[in-house]
Design a protein around this motif. Structure first.
Motif, PDB file in Angstrom:
ATOM      1  N   ILE A  49       0.838  -1.195   0.000  1.00 39.08           N
ATOM      2  CA  ILE A  49       0.000   0.000   0.000  1.00 39.08           C
ATOM      3  C   ILE A  49       0.873   1.245   0.000  1.00 39.08           C
ATOM      4  O   ILE A  49       1.685   1.449   0.907  1.00 39.08           O
ATOM      5  CB  ILE A  49      -0.939   0.028   1.218  1.00 39.08           C
ATOM      6  CG1 ILE A  49      -1.935  -1.129   1.148  1.00 39.08           C
ATOM      7  CG2 ILE A  49      -1.673   1.369   1.307  1.00 39.08           C
ATOM      8  CD1 ILE A  49      -2.924  -1.171   2.291  1.00 39.08           C
ATOM      9  N   THR A  51       0.909   4.893   0.756  1.00 37.37           N
ATOM     10  CA  THR A  51       0.084   5.749   1.620  1.00 37.37           C
ATOM     11  C   THR A  51       0.185   7.225   1.269  1.00 37.37           C
ATOM     12  O   THR A  51      -0.387   8.062   1.962  1.00 37.37           O
ATOM     13  CB  THR A  51       0.475   5.564   3.103  1.00 37.37           C
ATOM     14  OG1 THR A  51       1.828   5.992   3.283  1.00 37.37           O
ATOM     15  CG2 THR A  51       0.312   4.117   3.540  1.00 37.37           C
ATOM     16  N   HIS A  70      -3.042   7.547   3.361  1.00 31.96           N
ATOM     17  CA  HIS A  70      -3.391   7.371   4.772  1.00 31.96           C
ATOM     18  C   HIS A  70      -4.470   8.351   5.210  1.00 31.96           C
ATOM     19  O   HIS A  70      -5.274   8.051   6.088  1.00 31.96           O
ATOM     20  CB  HIS A  70      -2.154   7.464   5.672  1.00 31.96           C
ATOM     21  CG  HIS A  70      -1.593   8.844   5.810  1.00 31.96           C
ATOM     22  ND1 HIS A  70      -2.037   9.727   6.757  1.00 31.96           N
ATOM     23  CD2 HIS A  70      -0.630   9.481   5.106  1.00 31.96           C
ATOM     24  CE1 HIS A  70      -1.362  10.862   6.642  1.00 31.96           C
ATOM     25  NE2 HIS A  70      -0.495  10.733   5.639  1.00 31.96           N
ATOM     26  N   TYR A  87      -0.326  -6.478   5.033  1.00 36.19           N
ATOM     27  CA  TYR A  87      -0.188  -5.237   4.279  1.00 36.19           C
ATOM     28  C   TYR A  87       1.166  -4.604   4.580  1.00 36.19           C
ATOM     29  O   TYR A  87       1.583  -4.542   5.733  1.00 36.19           O
ATOM     30  CB  TYR A  87      -1.343  -4.292   4.623  1.00 36.19           C
ATOM     31  CG  TYR A  87      -2.645  -4.865   4.148  1.00 36.19           C
ATOM     32  CD1 TYR A  87      -3.088  -4.646   2.852  1.00 36.19           C
ATOM     33  CD2 TYR A  87      -3.405  -5.697   4.966  1.00 36.19           C
ATOM     34  CE1 TYR A  87      -4.263  -5.217   2.387  1.00 36.19           C
ATOM     35  CE2 TYR A  87      -4.583  -6.268   4.509  1.00 36.19           C
ATOM     36  CZ  TYR A  87      -5.002  -6.027   3.222  1.00 36.19           C
ATOM     37  OH  TYR A  87      -6.159  -6.599   2.750  1.00 36.19           O
ATOM     38  N   THR A  89       3.078  -1.117   4.132  1.00 39.88           N
ATOM     39  CA  THR A  89       2.855   0.291   3.822  1.00 39.88           C
ATOM     40  C   THR A  89       4.179   0.991   3.532  1.00 39.88           C
ATOM     41  O   THR A  89       5.221   0.630   4.077  1.00 39.88           O
ATOM     42  CB  THR A  89       2.163   1.025   4.987  1.00 39.88           C
ATOM     43  OG1 THR A  89       2.998   0.976   6.149  1.00 39.88           O
ATOM     44  CG2 THR A  89       0.812   0.408   5.304  1.00 39.88           C
ATOM     45  N   CYS A  91       5.781   5.157   2.192  1.00 37.65           N
ATOM     46  CA  CYS A  91       5.594   6.546   1.787  1.00 37.65           C
ATOM     47  C   CYS A  91       6.893   6.985   1.112  1.00 37.65           C
ATOM     48  O   CYS A  91       7.591   6.161   0.537  1.00 37.65           O
ATOM     49  CB  CYS A  91       5.198   7.427   2.969  1.00 37.65           C
ATOM     50  SG  CYS A  91       6.357   7.375   4.342  1.00 37.65           S
ATOM     51  N   SER A  99       3.613   6.288   6.082  1.00 40.65           N
ATOM     52  CA  SER A  99       3.520   4.831   6.169  1.00 40.65           C
ATOM     53  C   SER A  99       3.215   4.392   7.597  1.00 40.65           C
ATOM     54  O   SER A  99       2.480   3.429   7.807  1.00 40.65           O
ATOM     55  CB  SER A  99       4.811   4.168   5.677  1.00 40.65           C
ATOM     56  OG  SER A  99       5.903   4.503   6.494  1.00 40.65           O
ATOM     57  N   GLY A 102      -0.474   5.155   8.161  1.00 38.66           N
ATOM     58  CA  GLY A 102      -1.266   4.146   7.468  1.00 38.66           C
ATOM     59  C   GLY A 102      -1.204   2.801   8.175  1.00 38.66           C
ATOM     60  O   GLY A 102      -2.232   2.132   8.348  1.00 38.66           O
ATOM     61  N   ALA A 103      -0.002   2.397   8.581  1.00 43.95           N
ATOM     62  CA  ALA A 103       0.150   1.119   9.281  1.00 43.95           C
ATOM     63  C   ALA A 103      -0.638   1.126  10.584  1.00 43.95           C
ATOM     64  O   ALA A 103      -1.290   0.134  10.939  1.00 43.95           O
ATOM     65  CB  ALA A 103       1.633   0.844   9.544  1.00 43.95           C
ATOM     66  N   VAL A 113       0.103  -5.827   9.545  1.00 43.14           N
ATOM     67  CA  VAL A 113       0.814  -4.828   8.740  1.00 43.14           C
ATOM     68  C   VAL A 113       2.289  -4.781   9.088  1.00 43.14           C
ATOM     69  O   VAL A 113       2.684  -5.081  10.217  1.00 43.14           O
ATOM     70  CB  VAL A 113       0.155  -3.437   8.917  1.00 43.14           C
ATOM     71  CG1 VAL A 113       0.283  -2.951  10.343  1.00 43.14           C
ATOM     72  CG2 VAL A 113       0.708  -2.422   7.951  1.00 43.14           C
ATOM     73  N   GLU A 115       5.814  -2.116   7.907  1.00 44.79           N
ATOM     74  CA  GLU A 115       6.252  -0.915   7.194  1.00 44.79           C
ATOM     75  C   GLU A 115       7.474  -1.241   6.358  1.00 44.79           C
ATOM     76  O   GLU A 115       8.308  -2.057   6.752  1.00 44.79           O
ATOM     77  CB  GLU A 115       6.643   0.189   8.185  1.00 44.79           C
ATOM     78  CG  GLU A 115       5.513   1.029   8.669  1.00 44.79           C
ATOM     79  CD  GLU A 115       6.040   2.219   9.447  1.00 44.79           C
ATOM     80  OE1 GLU A 115       6.205   3.293   8.835  1.00 44.79           O
ATOM     81  OE2 GLU A 115       6.298   2.056  10.648  1.00 44.79           O
TER      82      GLU A 115
END
Length: 149
Positions: A49, A51, A70, A87, A89, A91, A99, A102-103, A113, A115
């Motif tokens: 993802i 973010t 995010h 997931y 994440t 950035c 990130s 978002g995480a 999740v 990072e």
């Protein structure tokens, strides 16, 4: 006169405590090489993802990553995600906390999740491919070079 060690001023813990802490640390993060290897191998248990804002995603993103800024994550938008996936994440890089935000939102919604360390900055530094535009794109057919770490 005896010289004191700056490194040993705070002695390391015993090996068992170090092993447990380092394993715990690795549970929270992925690096670019590990993620690239999984993407190249078609691992389907992870979803990447991005973010960042949609404009940044369109300029350059990790192939296969989905754009999910995010700032748009909420209980409602996160409910559509598959709870069986992990997931990852990311950035821009270490100077951006998108990130992490978002995480945190993913984890708060009950999702697993990790990072990406260093975000897109470290991804590019390691010379991994990027995609452009609104579409996620796919991993290019190429052999990964061995990581030096």
């Amino acid at each position: 006169m005896m010289t004191l060690s700056a490194v040993l001023q705070f002695p390391p813990p015993d090996a068992a405590r170090s092993e447990a802490w380092l394993r715990e640390k690795l549970a929270y993060y992925s690096d670019a090489w590990d993620l690239a290897q999984d993407l190249a191998n078609g691992i389907t248990d992870i979803v990447v993802i991005d973010t960042r804002a949609a404009e940044q995603y369109q300029a350059a993103h990790i192939p296969g990553a989905i754009s999910f800024p995010h700032r748009t994550m909420s209980a409602e938008t996160l409910a559509a995600l598959d709870g069986s996936k992990v997931y990852v994440t990311y950035c821009d890089g270490i100077g951006c906390n998108g990130s992490t935000k978002g995480a945190w939102k993913l984890a708060s919604a009950g999702l697993r999740v990790k990072e990406l360390i260093g975000g897109l900055d470290f991804w590019l530094r390691d010379r991994h491919p990027v995609a452009q535009g609104e579409e996620a794109g796919s991993w290019p057919q190429q052999d990964l070079q061995a990581c030096g770490c």
